[in-house]
Design an enzyme around this catalytic site. Sequence first.
Site, PDB file in Angstrom:
ATOM      1  N   ASP A   1       0.803  -1.225   0.000  1.00  0.00           N
ATOM      2  CA  ASP A   1       0.000   0.000   0.000  1.00  0.00           C
ATOM      3  C   ASP A   1       0.839   1.280   0.000  1.00  0.00           C
ATOM      4  OD1 ASP A   1      -2.224  -1.670   0.129  1.00  0.00           O
ATOM      5  OD2 ASP A   1      -2.168  -1.705   2.312  1.00  0.00           O
TER       6      ASP A   1
ATOM      7  N   LYS B   1       1.802   2.088  -5.171  1.00  0.00           N
ATOM      8  CA  LYS B   1       2.338   1.522  -6.424  1.00  0.00           C
ATOM      9  C   LYS B   1       1.397   1.783  -7.605  1.00  0.00           C
ATOM     10  CE  LYS B   1       2.307  -2.483  -4.311  1.00  0.00           C
ATOM     11  NZ  LYS B   1       2.037  -2.062  -2.929  1.00  0.00           N
TER      12      LYS B   1
ATOM     13  N   GLY C   1      -4.608  -4.329  -3.737  1.00  0.00           N
ATOM     14  CA  GLY C   1      -5.603  -3.280  -3.983  1.00  0.00           C
ATOM     15  C   GLY C   1      -4.834  -2.040  -4.399  1.00  0.00           C
ATOM     16  N   HIS C   2      -4.880  -1.716  -5.676  1.00  0.00           N
ATOM     17  CA  HIS C   2      -4.088  -0.598  -6.201  1.00  0.00           C
ATOM     18  C   HIS C   2      -5.033   0.518  -6.640  1.00  0.00           C
ATOM     19  CE1 HIS C   2      -0.510  -3.503  -7.164  1.00  0.00           C
ATOM     20  NE2 HIS C   2      -0.847  -3.478  -5.892  1.00  0.00           N
TER      21      HIS C   2
ATOM     22  N   GLN D   1       1.959  -6.024  -3.164  1.00  0.00           N
ATOM     23  CA  GLN D   1       2.446  -6.121  -1.773  1.00  0.00           C
ATOM     24  C   GLN D   1       3.750  -5.331  -1.606  1.00  0.00           C
ATOM     25  OE1 GLN D   1       1.434  -9.552  -3.240  1.00  0.00           O
ATOM     26  NE2 GLN D   1      -0.522  -8.679  -2.717  1.00  0.00           N
TER      27      GLN D   1
HETATM   28  P1  GDP Z   1      -0.800   0.305  -3.564  1.00  0.00           P
HETATM   29  O1  GDP Z   1      -1.385  -0.957  -3.064  1.00  0.00           O
HETATM   30  O2  GDP Z   1       0.679   0.389  -3.326  1.00  0.00           O
HETATM   31  O3  GDP Z   1      -1.136   0.609  -4.992  1.00  0.00           O
HETATM   32  O4  GDP Z   1      -1.441   1.467  -2.689  1.00  0.00           O
HETATM   33  P2  GDP Z   1      -3.007   1.617  -2.275  1.00  0.00           P
HETATM   34  O5  GDP Z   1      -3.761   2.100  -3.449  1.00  0.00           O
HETATM   35  O6  GDP Z   1      -3.479   0.389  -1.591  1.00  0.00           O
HETATM   36  O7  GDP Z   1      -2.889   2.704  -1.152  1.00  0.00           O
HETATM   37  C1  GDP Z   1      -2.402   3.979  -1.391  1.00  0.00           C
HETATM   38  C2  GDP Z   1      -3.490   5.004  -1.021  1.00  0.00           C
HETATM   39  O8  GDP Z   1      -2.909   6.290  -0.947  1.00  0.00           O
HETATM   40  C3  GDP Z   1      -4.580   5.119  -2.081  1.00  0.00           C
HETATM   41  O9  GDP Z   1      -5.767   5.481  -1.440  1.00  0.00           O
HETATM   42  C4  GDP Z   1      -4.072   6.247  -2.972  1.00  0.00           C
HETATM   43  O10 GDP Z   1      -5.142   6.923  -3.648  1.00  0.00           O
HETATM   44  C5  GDP Z   1      -3.441   7.146  -1.953  1.00  0.00           C
HETATM   45  N1  GDP Z   1      -2.283   7.924  -2.432  1.00  0.00           N
HETATM   46  C6  GDP Z   1      -1.314   7.559  -3.305  1.00  0.00           C
HETATM   47  N2  GDP Z   1      -0.350   8.511  -3.371  1.00  0.00           N
HETATM   48  C7  GDP Z   1      -0.744   9.500  -2.521  1.00  0.00           C
HETATM   49  C8  GDP Z   1      -0.160  10.727  -2.111  1.00  0.00           C
HETATM   50  O11 GDP Z   1       0.926  11.121  -2.544  1.00  0.00           O
HETATM   51  N3  GDP Z   1      -0.842  11.465  -1.185  1.00  0.00           N
HETATM   52  C9  GDP Z   1      -2.040  11.059  -0.665  1.00  0.00           C
HETATM   53  N4  GDP Z   1      -2.622  11.845   0.231  1.00  0.00           N
HETATM   54  N5  GDP Z   1      -2.619   9.897  -1.021  1.00  0.00           N
HETATM   55  C10 GDP Z   1      -1.958   9.126  -1.927  1.00  0.00           C
HETATM   56  P1  IMO Z   2      -0.952  -4.213  -2.229  1.00  0.00           P
HETATM   57  O1  IMO Z   2      -0.509  -4.752  -3.559  1.00  0.00           O
HETATM   58  C1  IMO Z   2      -0.980  -4.666   2.098  1.00  0.00           C
HETATM   59  C2  IMO Z   2      -1.081  -8.743   3.686  1.00  0.00           C
HETATM   60  C3  IMO Z   2      -2.327  -9.188   4.420  1.00  0.00           C
HETATM   61  C4  IMO Z   2      -1.718 -10.151   5.422  1.00  0.00           C
HETATM   62  C5  IMO Z   2      -0.603 -10.813   4.626  1.00  0.00           C
HETATM   63  C6  IMO Z   2      -0.980 -12.162   4.028  1.00  0.00           C
HETATM   64  O2  IMO Z   2      -2.233  -3.482  -2.274  1.00  0.00           O
HETATM   65  O3  IMO Z   2       0.159  -3.455  -1.576  1.00  0.00           O
HETATM   66  P2  IMO Z   2      -2.523 -12.862   1.983  1.00  0.00           P
HETATM   67  O4  IMO Z   2      -3.981 -12.648   1.743  1.00  0.00           O
HETATM   68  O5  IMO Z   2      -1.637 -12.279   0.918  1.00  0.00           O
HETATM   69  O6  IMO Z   2      -2.178 -14.294   2.277  1.00  0.00           O
HETATM   70  O7  IMO Z   2      -2.216 -12.065   3.357  1.00  0.00           O
HETATM   71  O8  IMO Z   2      -0.292  -9.914   3.565  1.00  0.00           O
HETATM   72  N1  IMO Z   2      -1.311  -8.222   2.319  1.00  0.00           N
HETATM   73  C7  IMO Z   2      -1.233  -6.927   1.985  1.00  0.00           C
HETATM   74  N2  IMO Z   2      -1.030  -5.838   2.756  1.00  0.00           N
HETATM   75  N3  IMO Z   2      -1.113  -4.535   0.767  1.00  0.00           N
HETATM   76  C8  IMO Z   2      -1.290  -5.612  -0.015  1.00  0.00           C
HETATM   77  O9  IMO Z   2      -1.279  -5.545  -1.367  1.00  0.00           O
HETATM   78  C9  IMO Z   2      -1.406  -6.880   0.591  1.00  0.00           C
HETATM   79  N4  IMO Z   2      -1.611  -8.140   0.126  1.00  0.00           N
HETATM   80  C10 IMO Z   2      -1.530  -8.953   1.196  1.00  0.00           C
HETATM   81  O10 IMO Z   2      -2.953  -8.097   5.034  1.00  0.00           O
HETATM   82  O11 IMO Z   2      -1.112  -9.439   6.470  1.00  0.00           O
HETATM   83 MG    MG Z   3      -2.915  -1.628  -1.788  1.00  0.00          MG
END
Ligand code: GDP
Ligand code: IMO
Ligand code: MG
Length: 430
Positions: free
Chosen positions: A14, A17, A41-42, A225
């Site tokens: 998270d 990416k 979850g991207h 991840q």
């Molecule tokens: P990922 O799994 O690495 O793609 O990241 P996620 O989408 O799960 O989580 C990142 C969260 O931060 C999302 O809600 C994005 O919309 C938000 N986000 C990404 N870059 C920024 C930033 O520079 N500032 C803020 N405030 N939010 C951001």
């Molecule tokens: P993105 O790509 C954050 C965590 C779960 C749990 C552990 C194992 O959005 O960064 P799993 O279901 O993979 O067997 O769970 O890994 N986890 C993540 N945490 N971002 C993710 O993906 C994750 N995918 C799995 O919360 O701790």
């Molecule tokens: Mg994510």
Amino acid sequence: MSKNVVVIGTQWGDEGKGKIVDLLTEDVAAVVRFQGGHNAGHTLVIEGNKTVLHLIPSGILHENIHCLIGNGVVISLQALIKEAKKLIESGIPVFDRLKISSGCPLILPSHEALDLAKEKKLGKSAIGTTGRGIGPVYEDKVARRVLRVSDLLNKDSLCEKLKNILNYHNFLLTNYFDENEQSLDKIFNQLLDQRDLILPLISDVSGILDDYHQQKKNILFEGAQGVFLDIDHGTYPYVTSSNTVSAAASIGSGVGPKRLDYIMGIVKAYTTRVGSGPFPTELHDKYGEHLGSVGVEFGATTGRPRRCGWLDALALKRSVLNSSISGFCLTKLDVLDGLEKIKICTEYKLHDKTISNFPLEISELNNCEPLYEEFEGWEDSTKGLKRFADMPLNAKKYVQAIEEMLHLPIDIISTGPDREHTIIRSNPFS
Ligand code: GDP
Ligand code: IMO
Ligand code: MG
């Protein structure tokens, strides 16, 4: 000269990416996912419109792009079709852009049932998985019993293989976990329904990527991840079941490692973690609350609140080491706006000794006390800034301190969720 760039998370996932992959897709012919599944979850935000992707590569909103799912990704057809249909409803021609490797393992409903049953049995020691069947399907892959996308091609052998797998899963579910059986007929009929949509997408991903390379086109590899969730290099057993380090880009797509030219490590300006497991810099004070609420730190897949803490330079040094990071993208810097002080962990105290290597043994990590370097915060907003020169002085100092600690450049700074909220200091493709 064409370039292959890999984007990976350097923390516990998270990091942002998805946003950066979408942004960099501007310069590429193809975006490829190489590990994980719909546990990811991207989030992409374009002019205020939010799209959350789980399995489909984050380049999908761009025209004239190939989005590829490499052999290292585990696929729930149900999740894939649901995600595709939602995008198609909003006008994205997903099936014109998407290709899937024949080698991807298929996640079945029984894998999800096993994932949930295992977590239930672990009780207090549960991993906190996403419940998507990720662990059980990778187990079956290694045990050479999994169904792969290519098995959809032959109905008869599909039925036979499914029968064998379900025999095994149902034995575990009923005898070991005391749960209900999964229905062979129901799952087989589901697969037959899903098959027609999927068959036209099956491709030789490795071959497509090689063609692009020969045509001197850029390719972007999208990690899921983060490094500390890696099955080998993460905080085992509190990890996911795939390799998340940069080398996985090669194995999970069928492109040799010498073709990976630039590894971009995505770093959140602080740290978050979802699920259980050690997290030395975790905060339970007003600073942690600030990071969680201003950063809107809730899981994009499960909606769970993310645990929040300060940036950990020791952890990042290990990410640099095991993923050959070429440069960083620092995200969510704007979330630190308004804090009077900001900390970065530079060492740990462990049993009266000061250590400067991130330990991977859980027992050690659980006893580590972080030692911090403290920085002055800034009052002005960095939200949406597009030029480094416009940043408050103390924000610049924070960025420079990270570069000095890790001996690597921060090439991109993200100052908000939107594609536009970005400072590009150096484009990895140029
Ligand atoms: P990922 O799994 O690495 O793609 O990241 P996620 O989408 O799960 O989580 C990142 C969260 O931060 C999302 O809600 C994005 O919309 C938000 N986000 C990404 N870059 C920024 C930033 O520079 N500032 C803020 N405030 N939010 C951001
Ligand atoms: P993105 O790509 C954050 C965590 C779960 C749990 C552990 C194992 O959005 O960064 P799993 O279901 O993979 O067997 O769970 O890994 N986890 C993540 N945490 N971002 C993710 O993906 C994750 N995918 C799995 O919360 O701790
Ligand atoms: Mg994510």
